[in-house]
Scaffold this motif. Structure first.
Motif, PDB file in Angstrom:
ATOM      1  N   GLU A 290       1.311  -1.151   0.114  1.00  0.00           N
ATOM      2  CA  GLU A 290      -0.099   0.083  -0.208  1.00  0.00           C
ATOM      3  C   GLU A 290       0.726   1.089  -0.034  1.00  0.00           C
ATOM      4  O   GLU A 290       1.822   1.622   0.434  1.00  0.00           O
ATOM      5  CB  GLU A 290      -1.010   0.107   1.286  1.00  0.00           C
ATOM      6  CG  GLU A 290      -0.331  -0.092   2.502  1.00  0.00           C
ATOM      7  CD  GLU A 290      -1.268  -0.420   4.154  1.00  0.00           C
ATOM      8  OE1 GLU A 290      -2.733  -0.377   3.343  1.00  0.00           O
ATOM      9  OE2 GLU A 290      -0.991  -0.318   4.744  1.00  0.00           O
ATOM     10  N   PRO A 291       0.268   2.375  -1.149  1.00  0.00           N
ATOM     11  CA  PRO A 291       1.044   3.611  -0.877  1.00  0.00           C
ATOM     12  C   PRO A 291       1.259   4.350   0.713  1.00  0.00           C
ATOM     13  O   PRO A 291       0.284   3.868   1.897  1.00  0.00           O
ATOM     14  CB  PRO A 291       0.392   4.505  -1.479  1.00  0.00           C
ATOM     15  CG  PRO A 291      -0.977   3.911  -1.511  1.00  0.00           C
ATOM     16  CD  PRO A 291      -1.324   2.287  -1.430  1.00  0.00           C
TER      17      PRO A 291
ATOM     18  N   VAL B 286       1.516   7.647   4.003  1.00  0.00           N
ATOM     19  CA  VAL B 286       0.686   8.672   3.435  1.00  0.00           C
ATOM     20  C   VAL B 286       0.646   8.949   4.759  1.00  0.00           C
ATOM     21  O   VAL B 286       1.033   9.191   5.918  1.00  0.00           O
ATOM     22  CB  VAL B 286      -0.748   7.955   3.887  1.00  0.00           C
ATOM     23  CG1 VAL B 286      -2.040   9.033   4.286  1.00  0.00           C
ATOM     24  CG2 VAL B 286      -1.883   7.148   2.686  1.00  0.00           C
TER      25      VAL B 286
ATOM     26  N   ASP C 125      -2.616  14.517   3.680  1.00  0.00           N
ATOM     27  CA  ASP C 125      -3.077  14.450   2.765  1.00  0.00           C
ATOM     28  C   ASP C 125      -1.752  14.362   1.656  1.00  0.00           C
ATOM     29  O   ASP C 125      -2.747  13.765   0.429  1.00  0.00           O
ATOM     30  CB  ASP C 125      -4.437  15.467   2.504  1.00  0.00           C
ATOM     31  CG  ASP C 125      -3.530  16.800   1.776  1.00  0.00           C
ATOM     32  OD1 ASP C 125      -1.856  16.844   1.820  1.00  0.00           O
ATOM     33  OD2 ASP C 125      -3.875  17.813   1.431  1.00  0.00           O
ATOM     34  N   TRP C 126      -1.007  13.567   1.786  1.00  0.00           N
ATOM     35  CA  TRP C 126      -0.292  13.103   0.606  1.00  0.00           C
ATOM     36  C   TRP C 126      -0.456  12.053   0.283  1.00  0.00           C
ATOM     37  O   TRP C 126       0.170  10.857   1.763  1.00  0.00           O
ATOM     38  CB  TRP C 126       1.082  14.086   0.545  1.00  0.00           C
ATOM     39  CG  TRP C 126       2.059  13.125  -0.346  1.00  0.00           C
ATOM     40  CD1 TRP C 126       2.396  14.478  -1.243  1.00  0.00           C
ATOM     41  CD2 TRP C 126       3.113  11.962  -0.379  1.00  0.00           C
ATOM     42  NE1 TRP C 126       2.960  13.278  -2.191  1.00  0.00           N
ATOM     43  CE2 TRP C 126       4.208  11.859  -1.672  1.00  0.00           C
ATOM     44  CE3 TRP C 126       3.178  11.034   0.412  1.00  0.00           C
ATOM     45  CZ2 TRP C 126       4.672  10.798  -2.106  1.00  0.00           C
ATOM     46  CZ3 TRP C 126       4.134  10.485  -0.362  1.00  0.00           C
ATOM     47  CH2 TRP C 126       5.162   9.792  -0.756  1.00  0.00           C
ATOM     48  N   ILE C 127      -0.367  10.878  -0.500  1.00  0.00           N
ATOM     49  CA  ILE C 127      -0.519   9.720  -1.309  1.00  0.00           C
ATOM     50  C   ILE C 127       0.327   9.307  -1.622  1.00  0.00           C
ATOM     51  O   ILE C 127       0.547   9.752  -3.061  1.00  0.00           O
ATOM     52  CB  ILE C 127      -1.835   9.405  -1.367  1.00  0.00           C
ATOM     53  CG1 ILE C 127      -2.781   9.571  -0.199  1.00  0.00           C
ATOM     54  CG2 ILE C 127      -2.074   7.609  -1.523  1.00  0.00           C
ATOM     55  CD1 ILE C 127      -4.748   9.142  -0.387  1.00  0.00           C
TER      56      ILE C 127
ATOM     57  N   LYS D   9       1.017   7.693  -4.563  1.00  0.00           N
ATOM     58  CA  LYS D   9       0.348   6.980  -5.709  1.00  0.00           C
ATOM     59  C   LYS D   9       0.241   8.315  -6.848  1.00  0.00           C
ATOM     60  O   LYS D   9      -0.872   8.405  -6.901  1.00  0.00           O
ATOM     61  CB  LYS D   9      -0.792   5.860  -5.588  1.00  0.00           C
ATOM     62  CG  LYS D   9      -1.318   5.135  -6.025  1.00  0.00           C
ATOM     63  CD  LYS D   9      -2.678   4.972  -5.401  1.00  0.00           C
ATOM     64  CE  LYS D   9      -3.130   3.096  -6.113  1.00  0.00           C
ATOM     65  NZ  LYS D   9      -4.096   2.225  -6.437  1.00  0.00           N
TER      66      LYS D   9
ATOM     67  N   GLU E 195      -3.218   8.598  -7.734  1.00  0.00           N
ATOM     68  CA  GLU E 195      -4.383   9.771  -6.740  1.00  0.00           C
ATOM     69  C   GLU E 195      -3.809  10.894  -7.163  1.00  0.00           C
ATOM     70  O   GLU E 195      -4.633  12.257  -6.278  1.00  0.00           O
ATOM     71  CB  GLU E 195      -4.041   9.602  -5.332  1.00  0.00           C
ATOM     72  CG  GLU E 195      -4.032   7.948  -4.524  1.00  0.00           C
ATOM     73  CD  GLU E 195      -5.563   8.056  -4.819  1.00  0.00           C
ATOM     74  OE1 GLU E 195      -6.596   8.273  -4.482  1.00  0.00           O
ATOM     75  OE2 GLU E 195      -6.085   6.348  -4.634  1.00  0.00           O
TER      76      GLU E 195
ATOM     77  N   LYS F  89      -1.402  12.812  -6.499  1.00  0.00           N
ATOM     78  CA  LYS F  89      -0.945  13.988  -5.422  1.00  0.00           C
ATOM     79  C   LYS F  89       0.823  13.350  -5.322  1.00  0.00           C
ATOM     80  O   LYS F  89       1.474  13.904  -3.986  1.00  0.00           O
ATOM     81  CB  LYS F  89      -1.843  13.456  -4.161  1.00  0.00           C
ATOM     82  CG  LYS F  89      -2.764  14.355  -3.964  1.00  0.00           C
ATOM     83  CD  LYS F  89      -3.589  14.195  -3.119  1.00  0.00           C
ATOM     84  CE  LYS F  89      -4.874  14.526  -2.402  1.00  0.00           C
ATOM     85  NZ  LYS F  89      -5.694  14.784  -1.094  1.00  0.00           N
ATOM     86  N   SER F  90       0.684  13.038  -6.362  1.00  0.00           N
ATOM     87  CA  SER F  90       2.805  12.311  -5.703  1.00  0.00           C
ATOM     88  C   SER F  90       3.056  11.997  -7.509  1.00  0.00           C
ATOM     89  O   SER F  90       2.400  11.739  -8.256  1.00  0.00           O
ATOM     90  CB  SER F  90       2.638  10.991  -5.380  1.00  0.00           C
ATOM     91  OG  SER F  90       3.764  10.287  -5.433  1.00  0.00           O
TER      92      SER F  90
ATOM     93  N   ASN G  17       4.897   6.246  -7.752  1.00  0.00           N
ATOM     94  CA  ASN G  17       4.603   5.614  -6.923  1.00  0.00           C
ATOM     95  C   ASN G  17       5.526   5.113  -5.296  1.00  0.00           C
ATOM     96  O   ASN G  17       6.864   4.369  -5.745  1.00  0.00           O
ATOM     97  CB  ASN G  17       4.392   4.121  -7.770  1.00  0.00           C
ATOM     98  CG  ASN G  17       3.103   4.446  -8.486  1.00  0.00           C
ATOM     99  OD1 ASN G  17       2.327   5.051  -8.047  1.00  0.00           O
ATOM    100  ND2 ASN G  17       3.531   4.215  -9.489  1.00  0.00           N
TER     101      ASN G  17
ATOM    102  N   ASN H 107       5.015   2.844  -1.629  1.00  0.00           N
ATOM    103  CA  ASN H 107       4.881   1.776  -1.106  1.00  0.00           C
ATOM    104  C   ASN H 107       5.742   1.158  -0.167  1.00  0.00           C
ATOM    105  O   ASN H 107       6.672   0.825  -0.265  1.00  0.00           O
ATOM    106  CB  ASN H 107       4.152   0.604  -2.482  1.00  0.00           C
ATOM    107  CG  ASN H 107       3.446   1.307  -3.435  1.00  0.00           C
ATOM    108  OD1 ASN H 107       2.577   1.752  -3.240  1.00  0.00           O
ATOM    109  ND2 ASN H 107       3.132  -0.261  -4.456  1.00  0.00           N
TER     110      ASN H 107
END
Length: 261
Positions: A40-41, A43, A46-48, A50, A53, A55-56, A59, A61
């Motif tokens: 999973e990415p 977090v 509010d930054w993810i 991925k 999404e 916001k990045s 990727n 993970n």
């Protein structure tokens, strides 16, 4: 592209991958009563991590998994010892002459067991010392039936087949250093912690006080998958691991056919 190893030629353009990849889906095999892997990415607020999404730019993970329970892995004797030993320190060479055999475990009581006779018959020998002239450094055991669901099977509490202590001793006495098998363990699932096959293969007599002749450089690789299209016989094995300082690492065993055998 051909490469030469001890006067034997292998075709590097035709690798045969016998590993099972690790995923975070229900297709991932599982043993030892754990859940599937988590990928999973990261977090941060509010930054993810991925790209999809929005916001990045990358990727990014985290991966949570267990090498023993989530797929193809290679382990050293540190798996069963009181003191710490790392597979990354134990495995320092990566190419080996290997023999692939296929066996059908024998029904013994409630268990399915791979016996010494299975191994010796499949190797066409009755005395372990006769293997020493054949340059066999690794043995790869494919079990029957060989359904493709081995790549996604849930093994917990199913009492899978296993290797007898005599079979593991025979392999050790054959001076085979690397044992690969398409099961979650060389030992019985519920064995009261005896681990007879592990101990026999690594020549570990006391897990708290190691004997001098314990096999520090020997490895066991479990949860491989060898498709039916790959014939029994002699190969060159490239045994690849990740550089984890741990008793076990996820691994990627690759076979190469010997062109001029």
């Amino acid at each position: 592209m051909l490469a030469k190893i001890n006067n034997f030629e292998i075709d590097l353009s035709k690798p045969i991958d016998i590993s099972i990849s690790l995923t975070n889906t229900e297709e991932n095999p599982i043993a030892w009563y754990i859940e599937k892997p988590v990928i999973e990415p990261v977090v941060f607020g509010d930054w993810i991590g991925k790209v999809s999404e929005g916001k990045s730019s990358t990727n990014f993970n985290n991966i949570f998994f267990n090498p023993h329970g989530h797929g193809t892995h290679t382990e050293c004797l540190g798996h069963i010892t009181n003191d710490f030993y790392s597979v990354n320190q134990a495995l320092k060479q990566f190419f080996f002459f290997a023999k692939l055999i296929t066996v059908e475990p024998e029904k013994i009581g409630e268990d399915l067991v791979i016996t010494k006779d299975h191994i010796s018959t499949s190797l066409n020998v009755t005395n372990a010392s006769t293997l020493l002239t054949e340059k066999t450094e690794a043995i790869i055991i494919r079990t029957l039936p060989n359904q493709k669901d081995k790549k996604s099977r849930k093994y917990s509490n199913t009492n899978p087949p296993y290797l007898s202590e005599d079979a593991a001793t025979f392999i050790r006495e054959s001076e085979i250093q690397h044992l690969l098998i398409d099961l979650p363990s060389v030992d019985k699932e519920h064995d009261e912690g005896k681990l007879l096959a592990h101990k026999a293969f690594w020549n570990v007599k006391d897990t708290h006080q190691l004997n001098a002749d314990a096999r520090f450089e020997a490895t066991i690789t479990e949860m491989i998958f060898v498709s039916d299209e790959i014939p029994d016989g002699n190969y060159v094995l490239n045994l690849q691991i990740a550089s984890f300082e741990n008793d076990a690492s996820p691994s990627k065993p690759i076979l190469y056919s010997i062109v001029n055998y």
